[in-house]
Design an enzyme around this catalytic site. Structure first.
Site, PDB file in Angstrom:
ATOM      1  N   GLY A  26      33.726  37.483  36.051  1.00 40.36           N
ATOM      2  CA  GLY A  26      33.392  36.547  37.139  1.00 40.36           C
ATOM      3  C   GLY A  26      31.900  36.304  37.200  1.00 40.36           C
ATOM      4  N   ALA A  27      31.285  36.155  36.026  1.00 41.17           N
ATOM      5  CA  ALA A  27      29.815  36.149  35.951  1.00 41.17           C
ATOM      6  C   ALA A  27      29.200  34.755  35.908  1.00 41.17           C
ATOM      7  CB  ALA A  27      29.361  36.955  34.722  1.00 41.17           C
ATOM      8  N   ARG A  45      28.854  32.696  38.322  1.00 43.70           N
ATOM      9  CA  ARG A  45      28.136  32.342  39.559  1.00 43.70           C
ATOM     10  C   ARG A  45      28.091  33.555  40.478  1.00 43.70           C
ATOM     11  NH1 ARG A  45      30.739  27.731  40.489  1.00 43.70           N
ATOM     12  NH2 ARG A  45      32.587  27.987  39.221  1.00 43.70           N
ATOM     13  N   ASP A  99      40.536  34.115  31.350  1.00 36.16           N
ATOM     14  CA  ASP A  99      41.153  34.445  32.637  1.00 36.16           C
ATOM     15  C   ASP A  99      41.484  35.936  32.590  1.00 36.16           C
ATOM     16  OD1 ASP A  99      42.846  34.911  34.771  1.00 36.16           O
ATOM     17  OD2 ASP A  99      43.969  33.034  34.512  1.00 36.16           O
ATOM     18  N   SER A 106      35.005  45.560  48.907  1.00 32.58           N
ATOM     19  CA  SER A 106      34.523  44.713  50.016  1.00 32.58           C
ATOM     20  C   SER A 106      34.642  45.495  51.314  1.00 32.58           C
ATOM     21  CB  SER A 106      35.392  43.451  50.119  1.00 32.58           C
ATOM     22  OG  SER A 106      35.143  42.769  51.338  1.00 32.58           O
ATOM     23  N   TYR A 119      43.735  40.360  50.778  1.00 33.97           N
ATOM     24  CA  TYR A 119      42.427  40.727  50.196  1.00 33.97           C
ATOM     25  C   TYR A 119      42.019  42.141  50.630  1.00 33.97           C
ATOM     26  CZ  TYR A 119      37.406  39.878  49.184  1.00 33.97           C
ATOM     27  OH  TYR A 119      36.118  39.928  48.705  1.00 33.97           O
ATOM     28  N   THR A 151      43.969  44.576  51.427  1.00 35.16           N
ATOM     29  CA  THR A 151      44.808  45.534  50.698  1.00 35.16           C
ATOM     30  C   THR A 151      44.307  45.710  49.270  1.00 35.16           C
ATOM     31  OG1 THR A 151      46.699  44.867  52.040  1.00 35.16           O
ATOM     32  CG2 THR A 151      47.187  45.995  49.972  1.00 35.16           C
ATOM     33  N   ALA A 152      43.991  44.598  48.617  1.00 33.98           N
ATOM     34  CA  ALA A 152      43.519  44.680  47.228  1.00 33.98           C
ATOM     35  C   ALA A 152      42.181  45.419  47.150  1.00 33.98           C
ATOM     36  CB  ALA A 152      43.375  43.267  46.643  1.00 33.98           C
ATOM     37  N   LYS A 153      41.284  45.142  48.096  1.00 31.62           N
ATOM     38  CA  LYS A 153      39.952  45.762  48.032  1.00 31.62           C
ATOM     39  C   LYS A 153      40.016  47.252  48.387  1.00 31.62           C
ATOM     40  CE  LYS A 153      37.340  42.377  46.577  1.00 31.62           C
ATOM     41  NZ  LYS A 153      36.881  42.388  45.168  1.00 31.62           N
TER      42      LYS A 153
HETATM   43  P1  NAP Z   1      32.207  33.472  43.609  1.00 33.27           P
HETATM   44  O1  NAP Z   1      30.840  32.946  43.875  1.00 33.27           O
HETATM   45  O2  NAP Z   1      33.376  32.627  43.966  1.00 33.27           O
HETATM   46  O3  NAP Z   1      32.276  33.916  42.071  1.00 33.27           O
HETATM   47  C1  NAP Z   1      33.430  34.500  41.533  1.00 33.27           C
HETATM   48  C2  NAP Z   1      33.547  34.114  40.080  1.00 33.27           C
HETATM   49  O4  NAP Z   1      34.712  34.783  39.552  1.00 33.27           O
HETATM   50  C3  NAP Z   1      33.757  32.596  39.889  1.00 33.27           C
HETATM   51  O5  NAP Z   1      32.915  32.092  38.880  1.00 33.27           O
HETATM   52  C4  NAP Z   1      35.224  32.525  39.504  1.00 33.27           C
HETATM   53  O6  NAP Z   1      35.541  31.432  38.669  1.00 33.27           O
HETATM   54  C5  NAP Z   1      35.407  33.837  38.748  1.00 33.27           C
HETATM   55  N1  NAP Z   1      36.819  34.159  38.618  1.00 33.27           N
HETATM   56  C6  NAP Z   1      37.767  34.075  39.577  1.00 33.27           C
HETATM   57  N2  NAP Z   1      38.953  34.401  39.065  1.00 33.27           N
HETATM   58  C7  NAP Z   1      38.766  34.690  37.763  1.00 33.27           C
HETATM   59  C8  NAP Z   1      39.633  35.071  36.716  1.00 33.27           C
HETATM   60  N3  NAP Z   1      40.960  35.203  36.898  1.00 33.27           N
HETATM   61  N4  NAP Z   1      39.120  35.281  35.483  1.00 33.27           N
HETATM   62  C9  NAP Z   1      37.797  35.121  35.274  1.00 33.27           C
HETATM   63  N5  NAP Z   1      36.928  34.743  36.236  1.00 33.27           N
HETATM   64  C10 NAP Z   1      37.404  34.532  37.468  1.00 33.27           C
HETATM   65  O7  NAP Z   1      32.438  34.860  44.383  1.00 33.27           O
HETATM   66  P2  NAP Z   1      31.423  36.011  44.812  1.00 33.27           P
HETATM   67  O8  NAP Z   1      31.176  35.853  46.256  1.00 33.27           O
HETATM   68  O9  NAP Z   1      30.303  36.108  43.846  1.00 33.27           O
HETATM   69  O10 NAP Z   1      32.399  37.273  44.661  1.00 33.27           O
HETATM   70  C11 NAP Z   1      32.351  38.168  43.557  1.00 33.27           C
HETATM   71  C12 NAP Z   1      33.130  39.420  43.914  1.00 33.27           C
HETATM   72  O11 NAP Z   1      32.560  40.014  45.072  1.00 33.27           O
HETATM   73  C13 NAP Z   1      34.605  39.162  44.250  1.00 33.27           C
HETATM   74  O12 NAP Z   1      35.400  40.226  43.749  1.00 33.27           O
HETATM   75  C14 NAP Z   1      34.606  39.172  45.763  1.00 33.27           C
HETATM   76  O13 NAP Z   1      35.871  39.495  46.263  1.00 33.27           O
HETATM   77  C15 NAP Z   1      33.566  40.226  46.039  1.00 33.27           C
HETATM   78  N6  NAP Z   1      32.959  40.160  47.370  1.00 33.27           N
HETATM   79  C16 NAP Z   1      32.272  39.054  47.782  1.00 33.27           C
HETATM   80  C17 NAP Z   1      31.706  39.036  49.051  1.00 33.27           C
HETATM   81  C18 NAP Z   1      30.940  37.847  49.579  1.00 33.27           C
HETATM   82  O14 NAP Z   1      30.606  37.849  50.777  1.00 33.27           O
HETATM   83  N7  NAP Z   1      30.608  36.854  48.771  1.00 33.27           N
HETATM   84  C19 NAP Z   1      31.841  40.149  49.895  1.00 33.27           C
HETATM   85  C20 NAP Z   1      32.560  41.249  49.440  1.00 33.27           C
HETATM   86  C21 NAP Z   1      33.100  41.255  48.162  1.00 33.27           C
HETATM   87  P3  NAP Z   1      36.107  30.094  39.370  1.00 33.27           P
HETATM   88  O15 NAP Z   1      34.978  29.529  40.158  1.00 33.27           O
HETATM   89  O16 NAP Z   1      36.560  29.254  38.224  1.00 33.27           O
HETATM   90  O17 NAP Z   1      37.255  30.536  40.262  1.00 33.27           O
END
Ligand code: NAP
Length: 252
Positions: free
Chosen positions: A13-14, A16, A62, A141, A153, A155-157
């Site tokens: 998920g790198a 963004r 994916d 999270s 979410y 539950t998963a986290k």
């Molecule tokens: P984000 O900006 O939406 O970035 C997530 C990235 O993961 C996106 O580029 C997405 O691609 C990619 N992705 C999603 N599903 C995928 C898959 N099946 N295979 C490969 N890549 C995939 O989210 P983020 O806020 O940086 O979150 C990153 C992690 O931190 C997540 O696990 C999230 O649950 C966790 N988190 C975030 C927050 C927060 O406040 N932001 C807080 C707690 C935990 P697409 O754009 O194509 O879907």
């Protein structure tokens, strides 16, 4: 004797958000980094932006798909070397109040957070065991503690935390540490889309959230990348099975 810290990292998920910041930080720390994401266009842009920092390999895959994961990890091994650092970060949300939550909402979230973490860790772990050295960092999270509209979410986290502790117990004998980071509100496309769904201006949303945070601000992806850097670096070699909350607030 030379520092023998792990050198080849995979960040899922790198393209963004937090994942991109983690990849940037690990490259700056001197690691070679494979960035995996589903979104090939965004991934190319990020890899181009980071390429000057060190060896950065972008792989569109994916991480819910076993064949795609195996192919991606084999490519990392061939192009960069055996991966001994893994950051399971890919994810998304499918929020709904529980009475409205569909089985599809539920399964989608288990797939991207739990199935994917299982698949990627399973594919990478043999390289760590063989090297007798490895670092696994799983992104959990604060929602693991329970959050309205996020039964799936949350539950998963929480599951990610149990997964992390169990990996620590089983893989410790191979010199592998496993830890989790539980971020609070981080400014990314994920939180931006939550504001949009709630029809709230993102700046107003952040301000409201910041008022509830002891440090008086929302988090940035670099705040999480710094914790990953610590967990992957030499100063955390005796830290395993831990969950570090990075939320700007104390948590229970
Ligand atoms: P984000 O900006 O939406 O970035 C997530 C990235 O993961 C996106 O580029 C997405 O691609 C990619 N992705 C999603 N599903 C995928 C898959 N099946 N295979 C490969 N890549 C995939 O989210 P983020 O806020 O940086 O979150 C990153 C992690 O931190 C997540 O696990 C999230 O649950 C966790 N988190 C975030 C927050 C927060 O406040 N932001 C807080 C707690 C935990 P697409 O754009 O194509 O879907």
């Amino acid at each position: 004797m030379a520092n023998r810290s792990p050198r080849i990292a995979i960040v899922t998920g790198a393209a963004r958000g937090i994942g991109a910041a983690v990849a940037e930080r690990l490259l700056s720390d001197g690691l070679s980094v494979a960035l995996i994401d589903m979104d090939g266009d965004a991934l190319s842009t990020t890899v181009e932006r980071l390429a000057g920092l060190g060896p950065a390999l972008g792989i569109t895959a994916d991480v819910r798909d076993p064949a795609a994961v195996d192919a991606a990890v084999a490519r990392v091994r061939d192009d960069l070397g055996a991966p001994t650092v893994l950051v399971n970060n890919a994810g998304y949300i499918r929020d709904n109040l529980f009475h409205k939550m569909t089985l599809e909402n539920w399964d989608d979230i288990m797939d991207v957070h739990l199935r994917a973490a299982f698949l990627v860790t399973h594919a990478v772990q043999p390289y760590m065991s063989e090297a007798k050295s490895g670092r696994i960092v799983n992104i959990s999270s604060i929602a693991a503690l329970g959050n309205r509209g996020q039964a799936n979410y949350s539950t998963a986290k929480a599951g990610i935390q149990g997964f992390t502790r169990t990996l620590a117990i089983e893989l410790g004998r191979f010199g592998v540490t496993a830890n989790a980071i539980a971020p609070g509100f981080i400014e990314t496309d994920m939180t931006r889309s939550t504001a949009a769904r709630m029809r709230v201006d993102f700046d107003d949303f952040k301000e409201q959230v910041a008022q509830q945070i002891a440090l008086g601000r929302v988090g940035q992806p670099s705040d999480i990348a710094g914790v990953v850097s610590f967990l992957v670096g030499p100063d955390s070699s005796y830290v395993t099975g831990q969950v570090i909350y990075a939320a700007g607030n104390p948590t229970v």
